[in-house]
Scaffold this motif. Structure first.
Motif, PDB file in Angstrom:
ATOM      1  N   PHE A  58       0.811  -1.216   0.000  1.00  0.00           N
ATOM      2  CA  PHE A  58       0.000   0.000   0.000  1.00  0.00           C
ATOM      3  C   PHE A  58       0.848   1.271   0.000  1.00  0.00           C
ATOM      4  O   PHE A  58       0.484   2.259  -0.641  1.00  0.00           O
ATOM      5  CB  PHE A  58      -0.991  -0.013   1.166  1.00  0.00           C
ATOM      6  N   THR A 101      -9.543   5.508  -4.006  1.00  0.00           N
ATOM      7  CA  THR A 101     -10.406   6.056  -2.954  1.00  0.00           C
ATOM      8  C   THR A 101     -11.370   4.996  -2.442  1.00  0.00           C
ATOM      9  O   THR A 101     -11.553   4.838  -1.219  1.00  0.00           O
ATOM     10  CB  THR A 101     -11.176   7.289  -3.473  1.00  0.00           C
ATOM     11  N   GLN A 103     -10.924   1.759  -2.662  1.00  0.00           N
ATOM     12  CA  GLN A 103     -10.061   0.781  -1.987  1.00  0.00           C
ATOM     13  C   GLN A 103      -9.721   1.244  -0.578  1.00  0.00           C
ATOM     14  O   GLN A 103      -9.717   0.440   0.371  1.00  0.00           O
ATOM     15  CB  GLN A 103      -8.782   0.596  -2.800  1.00  0.00           C
ATOM     16  N   THR A 104      -9.456   2.529  -0.405  1.00  0.00           N
ATOM     17  CA  THR A 104      -9.113   3.077   0.906  1.00  0.00           C
ATOM     18  C   THR A 104     -10.288   2.966   1.863  1.00  0.00           C
ATOM     19  O   THR A 104     -10.104   2.617   3.039  1.00  0.00           O
ATOM     20  CB  THR A 104      -8.665   4.551   0.763  1.00  0.00           C
ATOM     21  N   TRP A 136      -3.402   1.104   5.789  1.00  0.00           N
ATOM     22  CA  TRP A 136      -4.453   2.058   5.426  1.00  0.00           C
ATOM     23  C   TRP A 136      -3.892   3.473   5.309  1.00  0.00           C
ATOM     24  O   TRP A 136      -4.268   4.221   4.396  1.00  0.00           O
ATOM     25  CB  TRP A 136      -5.581   2.006   6.463  1.00  0.00           C
ATOM     26  N   ASP A 139      -2.490   3.849   2.015  1.00  0.00           N
ATOM     27  CA  ASP A 139      -3.541   4.025   1.014  1.00  0.00           C
ATOM     28  C   ASP A 139      -4.100   5.447   1.047  1.00  0.00           C
ATOM     29  O   ASP A 139      -4.380   6.033   0.000  1.00  0.00           O
ATOM     30  CB  ASP A 139      -4.660   3.005   1.258  1.00  0.00           C
ATOM     31  N   VAL A 140      -4.251   6.014   2.236  1.00  0.00           N
ATOM     32  CA  VAL A 140      -4.679   7.410   2.353  1.00  0.00           C
ATOM     33  C   VAL A 140      -3.651   8.319   1.681  1.00  0.00           C
ATOM     34  O   VAL A 140      -4.008   9.259   0.952  1.00  0.00           O
ATOM     35  CB  VAL A 140      -4.888   7.813   3.833  1.00  0.00           C
TER      36      VAL A 140
END
Length: 170
Positions: A58, A101, A103-104, A136, A139-140
């Motif tokens: 990620f 987005t 996915q997040t 996460w 990912d953000v």
């Protein structure tokens, strides 16, 4: 050259991705070394390895999405003119922004449910949700960087131009 705060943020995310690569490499190296030389293992080595690999993936998405270093198909793009290339780039980046987005949001749900279900590692019984939370956060970061890339593609495409020195080294 003085970097603005956004460029420092981007460099920080790329540094974090590189640090996670190093952590995964050290984990694998030490695990193999202990196993073959001393017939010993790190407790939860398998769990740590897979969780760290997830984090690496990620954060890697964040690092490659901004620079455009991910796998692309350039057949149509190569045949297009400058305006067409820019339109394709903007469209592709908007699609990527939407997908990452979503996915997040789904990964946040995984963090939440993993914490609520009290999922633990096998040997040490450590909670796994913090690993999911770090993934996460990567990912953000990817969403933020893709949004910045989209903005720059539309309003400041010169900021995304490749460095001539780096291009010469390819």
């Amino acid at each position: 050259m003085t970097l603005n705060p956004m460029d420092r943020f981007i460099d920080g995310i790329e540094f974090a991705a590189a640090a996670f690569i190093g952590i995964v490499a050290v984990d694998i190296f030490v695990s193999v070394l202990l196993r073959y030389l001393f017939s010993a293992s790190i407790p939860d080595s398998y769990d740590f390895g897979r969780l760290l690999l997830g984090i690496l993936i990620f954060w890697g998405i964040a690092a490659t999405s901004y620079r455009g270093g991910h796998i692309t198909v350039d057949l149509v793009w190569a045949a297009a003119g400058p305006r067409g290339k820019r339109a394709i780039d903007v469209f592709a980046t908007l699609v990527l922004l939407f997908v990452v987005t979503v996915q997040t949001a789904m990964l946040f749900d995984k963090v939440r449910t993993t914490r609520a279900d009290h999922v633990l590692t096998y040997d040490l019984h450590l909670p796994t949700w913090p690993f999911f939370a770090v993934a996460w956060a990567g990912d953000v970061s990817a969403v933020i960087l893709i949004a910045v890339r989209t903005y720059r593609l539309i309003f400041h495409p010169e900021k995304l131009a490749p460095d001539p020195i780096a291009k010469a080294l390819e």
